[in-house]
Design a protein around this motif. Sequence first.
Motif, mmCIF file in Angstrom:
data_model
loop_
_atom_site.group_PDB
_atom_site.id
_atom_site.type_symbol
_atom_site.label_atom_id
_atom_site.label_comp_id
_atom_site.label_asym_id
_atom_site.label_seq_id
_atom_site.Cartn_x
_atom_site.Cartn_y
_atom_site.Cartn_z
ATOM 1 N N LEU A 98 62.445 72.624 53.614
ATOM 2 C CA LEU A 98 61.320 72.067 53.475
ATOM 3 C C LEU A 98 61.157 71.489 54.504
ATOM 4 O O LEU A 98 60.833 71.092 55.567
ATOM 5 C CB LEU A 98 60.573 71.492 52.476
ATOM 6 N N ARG A 99 62.606 70.700 54.311
ATOM 7 C CA ARG A 99 63.112 69.897 56.118
ATOM 8 C C ARG A 99 63.591 70.333 57.138
ATOM 9 O O ARG A 99 62.558 70.348 58.150
ATOM 10 C CB ARG A 99 64.269 68.827 55.835
ATOM 11 N N ALA A 100 64.038 71.616 56.842
ATOM 12 C CA ALA A 100 63.898 72.553 58.373
ATOM 13 C C ALA A 100 62.485 72.696 58.736
ATOM 14 O O ALA A 100 62.058 72.729 59.556
ATOM 15 C CB ALA A 100 64.929 73.562 57.763
ATOM 16 N N VAL A 101 61.457 73.404 57.928
ATOM 17 C CA VAL A 101 60.486 73.741 57.851
ATOM 18 C C VAL A 101 59.595 72.770 58.764
ATOM 19 O O VAL A 101 59.136 73.026 59.848
ATOM 20 C CB VAL A 101 59.264 74.545 57.204
ATOM 21 N N ILE A 102 59.976 71.278 58.872
ATOM 22 C CA ILE A 102 58.605 70.587 58.565
ATOM 23 C C ILE A 102 59.767 69.968 60.201
ATOM 24 O O ILE A 102 58.874 70.334 60.755
ATOM 25 C CB ILE A 102 59.202 69.302 57.948
ATOM 26 N N ALA A 103 60.959 69.800 60.170
ATOM 27 C CA ALA A 103 61.891 69.711 61.354
ATOM 28 C C ALA A 103 61.270 71.413 62.930
ATOM 29 O O ALA A 103 61.391 70.537 63.671
ATOM 30 C CB ALA A 103 63.109 69.192 61.343
ATOM 31 N N GLU A 104 60.869 72.273 62.423
ATOM 32 C CA GLU A 104 60.753 73.774 62.833
ATOM 33 C C GLU A 104 62.144 73.609 63.579
ATOM 34 O O GLU A 104 62.094 74.309 64.773
ATOM 35 C CB GLU A 104 59.833 73.823 64.099
ATOM 36 N N LYS A 105 63.063 74.431 62.224
ATOM 37 C CA LYS A 105 64.324 74.357 63.245
ATOM 38 C C LYS A 105 64.383 75.274 62.089
ATOM 39 O O LYS A 105 63.530 76.103 61.151
ATOM 40 C CB LYS A 105 65.961 73.231 62.668
ATOM 41 N N ARG A 106 66.081 75.972 62.782
ATOM 42 C CA ARG A 106 65.590 77.387 61.971
ATOM 43 C C ARG A 106 66.481 77.152 60.330
ATOM 44 O O ARG A 106 67.186 75.983 59.358
ATOM 45 C CB ARG A 106 68.104 77.828 62.389
ATOM 46 N N LEU A 107 66.163 77.828 59.686
ATOM 47 C CA LEU A 107 66.394 77.779 58.098
ATOM 48 C C LEU A 107 67.666 78.304 57.376
ATOM 49 O O LEU A 107 68.714 78.638 57.625
ATOM 50 C CB LEU A 107 65.367 79.191 57.319
ATOM 51 N N PRO A 108 67.992 76.974 56.366
ATOM 52 C CA PRO A 108 69.532 76.813 56.322
ATOM 53 C C PRO A 108 69.118 78.363 54.455
ATOM 54 O O PRO A 108 68.017 78.633 54.367
ATOM 55 C CB PRO A 108 70.023 75.172 55.508
ATOM 56 N N PRO A 109 70.281 78.346 53.987
ATOM 57 C CA PRO A 109 70.092 79.003 53.216
ATOM 58 C C PRO A 109 69.507 78.780 51.946
ATOM 59 O O PRO A 109 69.212 76.946 51.867
ATOM 60 C CB PRO A 109 71.814 79.612 52.204
ATOM 61 N N ASP A 110 68.387 78.895 50.905
ATOM 62 C CA ASP A 110 68.161 78.637 50.073
ATOM 63 C C ASP A 110 68.848 78.685 48.345
ATOM 64 O O ASP A 110 69.122 79.700 48.258
ATOM 65 C CB ASP A 110 66.854 79.388 49.732
ATOM 66 N N ASN A 111 69.641 77.660 48.452
ATOM 67 C CA ASN A 111 70.479 77.860 46.969
ATOM 68 C C ASN A 111 69.929 76.609 45.925
ATOM 69 O O ASN A 111 70.803 76.434 45.465
ATOM 70 C CB ASN A 111 71.673 77.058 47.913
#
Length: 192
Positions: A98-111
């Motif tokens: 969610l933080r990556a989506v908000i920042a529009e950054k590459r997504l980390p692995p969902d763990n």
Amino acid sequence: MSANRFLDLLKDEGVTVVEVGNWREHNRNHVGPWGPVHGVMIHHTVTSGSERTVEICRDGYAGLPGPLCHGVITKDGRVHLVGYGRSNHAGLGDDDVLRAVIAEKRLPPDNEANTDGNRHFYGFECENLGDGEDPWTDEQLDAIERVSAAVCRHHGWTERSVIGHLEWQPGKIDPKGFTMDSMRERIGERLK
């Protein structure tokens, strides 16, 4: 954005829309908030047959009441609006995503699954068996691109605000049969 504005945006983007029942008021807002909204999530339904798929996504099933998304994208590329507001589509997912989506950054692995995604995402369910063999039609892929671009355009988001369920919640595989990177590329081109 209002439900009427949502409808107008989809039509302005060239989407063929089917309004299903009282979709504007059909939601799960009574069980929790909807918003702030930060992105668009794409799913596959593991169903076949457009009429039945739309019915399931509108009404839900035992243990998971509808709506199960905001719009159902059928094989013919039509978008059936079944709800507006909180819907049961995303479930719990990864707060780092969610933080990556908000920042529009590459997504980390969902763990991990520690954050309510139903609150933060528009959801589109796409009619597909999800077995990697059921084909995605050109009309369907075009509609996914268009609905995503319409929502992103309204909010001032880039294609990085569009994710697949498999990128949000550990163990999910949807959408299967195309990559979200390729879809984000298409959405990015449309937003230019």
